[in-house]
Design a protein around this motif. Structure first.
Motif, mmCIF file in Angstrom:
data_model
loop_
_atom_site.group_PDB
_atom_site.id
_atom_site.type_symbol
_atom_site.label_atom_id
_atom_site.label_comp_id
_atom_site.label_asym_id
_atom_site.label_seq_id
_atom_site.Cartn_x
_atom_site.Cartn_y
_atom_site.Cartn_z
ATOM 1 N N ILE A 60 64.147 46.148 73.964
ATOM 2 C CA ILE A 60 64.069 47.408 73.224
ATOM 3 C C ILE A 60 64.847 47.311 71.915
ATOM 4 N N ALA A 61 65.966 46.582 71.922
ATOM 5 C CA ALA A 61 66.746 46.402 70.690
ATOM 6 C C ALA A 61 65.931 45.671 69.635
ATOM 7 N N VAL A 62 65.116 44.702 70.049
ATOM 8 C CA VAL A 62 64.241 44.008 69.100
ATOM 9 C C VAL A 62 63.210 44.975 68.528
ATOM 10 N N GLU A 63 62.625 45.803 69.376
ATOM 11 C CA GLU A 63 61.645 46.775 68.911
ATOM 12 C C GLU A 63 62.278 47.782 67.957
ATOM 13 N N ARG A 64 63.529 48.150 68.216
ATOM 14 C CA ARG A 64 64.215 49.108 67.341
ATOM 15 C C ARG A 64 64.405 48.530 65.942
ATOM 16 N N GLN A 84 67.631 40.897 60.206
ATOM 17 C CA GLN A 84 68.315 41.577 61.304
ATOM 18 C C GLN A 84 67.438 41.618 62.559
ATOM 19 N N THR A 85 66.128 41.711 62.369
ATOM 20 C CA THR A 85 65.221 41.631 63.514
ATOM 21 C C THR A 85 65.265 40.250 64.143
ATOM 22 N N ASP A 86 65.337 39.222 63.299
ATOM 23 C CA ASP A 86 65.442 37.849 63.821
ATOM 24 C C ASP A 86 66.731 37.656 64.615
ATOM 25 N N VAL A 87 67.806 38.309 64.172
ATOM 26 C CA VAL A 87 69.067 38.240 64.924
ATOM 27 C C VAL A 87 68.895 38.837 66.312
ATOM 28 N N GLU A 88 68.224 39.964 66.396
ATOM 29 C CA GLU A 88 68.009 40.585 67.704
ATOM 30 C C GLU A 88 67.111 39.722 68.584
ATOM 31 N N ARG A 89 66.139 39.055 67.965
ATOM 32 C CA ARG A 89 65.313 38.130 68.754
ATOM 33 C C ARG A 89 66.160 36.974 69.280
ATOM 34 N N SER A 90 67.041 36.456 68.425
ATOM 35 C CA SER A 90 67.924 35.372 68.866
ATOM 36 C C SER A 90 68.867 35.857 69.955
ATOM 37 N N ARG A 91 69.350 37.087 69.821
ATOM 38 C CA ARG A 91 70.230 37.633 70.866
ATOM 39 C C ARG A 91 69.464 37.810 72.172
ATOM 40 N N LEU A 92 68.201 38.194 72.083
ATOM 41 C CA LEU A 92 67.369 38.294 73.281
ATOM 42 C C LEU A 92 67.212 36.924 73.935
ATOM 43 N N ASP A 100 71.920 33.815 58.017
ATOM 44 C CA ASP A 100 70.794 34.303 57.221
ATOM 45 C C ASP A 100 70.976 35.771 56.868
ATOM 46 N N VAL A 101 71.429 36.580 57.820
ATOM 47 C CA VAL A 101 71.671 37.996 57.553
ATOM 48 C C VAL A 101 72.759 38.167 56.499
#
Length: 385
Positions: free
Chosen positions: A22-26, A80-88, A213-214
């Motif tokens: 859900i964090a990635v979708e956000r 920032q979306t890529d960061v959330e994907r990496s965190r996932l 990158d961010v």
């Protein structure tokens, strides 16, 4: 269930992993805020120099940044979306590691329970033989008492093993977010082969690089803070008949209402705050780059430690598979036959049987340790379990 079946179920049902998705979708939804204009201003004005006439003006104005600012903002939001994907990916990797270790703990508890359950049957047979020999006058009461004591002690160990197995099941249920009891099914795989110095592609390292990158994109956006902004406005004449405090007759012009427009450039003159933001953004870049270097170093050292544990576990496993287990199996067979034939006494029998049990338990421990070292190496290296 096998390990692969459990891992599949865990990735589907684990609540923490669902939260990460859900964090990635956000963050993906927030990419729509990149082109975010300031509110449009609409005003109604009365010219004080016109003698209080009912002649008014309606003005609409809008300010906006240069296109490069919106581009930089969009790039930052994508990073920032890529960061959330990496965190996932990190959370998935950690979940697989913990679930895999819980599976092998569960498998170990099941193996120990199997050992003591099998020993229950053996001790029951020995106790029966000891009672028969006592009644026949071949042995004394002491041997019969020892046989009963060892039988009871093994029953207690078996009950404790059942509780340990139940505890391991509860731990597994926690990771799977289920109330269903899991019984492990071991899958026979070939021995894994690892290198002492492989390439590290851990999700933890990928996350650290995504943070760099961010930070870089945030710095680029802050550099755009020195750029001017533009503003456009348009006005139209309006006559509000109800507003005429001085009772002056004034009508719109017959050829149409007067129109007006304005074009402006907002130039920042004080750069102190923006300069401070730039310096802070540069520091964030430096911090992120150092974090990548530190993460890579820590993963490398952790892999070296895990690799040493893997070699030690592999050495133990090979010994028990080639020597320890076959000898324990033969020791049990010969001891049982020798005792029933009267070739050995009860004390020697129990010593041999206990030695065999110790070997079986050590073998189960060696298998569990070996499997866990593989899980840890795969986690650190970045390979899928």
């Amino acid at each position: 269930m096998t390990l692969n079946e459990i891992l599949k179920l865990a990735t589907e049902r684990n609540l923490s992993l669902q939260s990460s998705r859900i964090a990635v979708e956000r963050t993906r939804a927030l990419q729509g805020t990149a082109f975010n204009l300031d509110p449009t201003a609409v005003s109604l004005s009365q010219d004080p120099t016109s003698g209080g006439s009912p002649d008014n003006a309606i003005t609409v104005s809008q300010s906006f940044a240069l296109p490069s600012v919106y581009t930089a903002r969009k790039s930052l939001l994508k990073a920032q979306t890529d960061v959330e994907r990496s965190r996932l990916a990190v959370n998935e990797s950690e979940l697989k590691r913990e679930v895999s270790k819980a599976f092998y703990d569960l498998l170990y508890a099941h193996d120990v329970l199997t050992i003591y359950s099998r020993q229950n049957s053996i001790y029951n047979d020995f106790n029966r033989v000891a009672v028969a020999k006592f009644k026949a006058g071949e042995t004394g009461r002491l041997e019969k008492m020892n046989a009963e004591r060892l039988k009871r002690e093994n029953e207690i160990k078996n009950m404790n093993a059942e509780r340990d197995f139940r505890t391991a099941q509860l731990v597994m249920m926690k990771w799977l977010n289920t109330d269903t009891l899991i019984v492990p099914v071991d899958s026979i795989d070939d021995k894994a082969i690892f290198q002492s110095n492989p390439s590290i592609d851990s999700p933890l390292l990928m996350l650290a690089k995504a943070d760099v990158d961010v930070a870089n994109r945030q710095l680029k956006l802050e550099k755009r803070g020195y750029l001017p902004t533009l503003s456009l406005g348009a006005s139209i004449q309006a006559v509000i008949k109800g507003f005429n405090p001085y009772n002056i007759e004034r009508r719109p012009y017959s050829k149409g209402d007067f129109m007006g427009f304005s074009v402006g450039v907002n130039i920042p003159l004080a750069f102190g705050a923006q300069k401070a933001k730039m310096n802070a953004a540069r520091k964030n870049v430096d911090i992120a780059r150092l974090n990548v270097r530190n993460q890579e170093y820590m993963l490398r050292k952790a892999y070296e430690v895990a690799y040493n544990d893997y070699l030690s576990a592999l050495n133990s496993l090979e010994y028990y598979q080639t020597k320890g287990v076959p000898q324990a199996r033969e020791m049990e067979r010969i001891s049982k036959i020798s005792y029933e034939n009267g070739s050995i006494g009860y004390i020697e029998l129990m010593q041999n049987m206990q030695s065999a049990v110790d070997v079986w338990k050590d073998y189960a421990d060696a298998v569990c340790r070996y499997n866990k070292t593989i899980v840890e190496l795969n986690y650190l290296k970045g390979d899928k379990q």
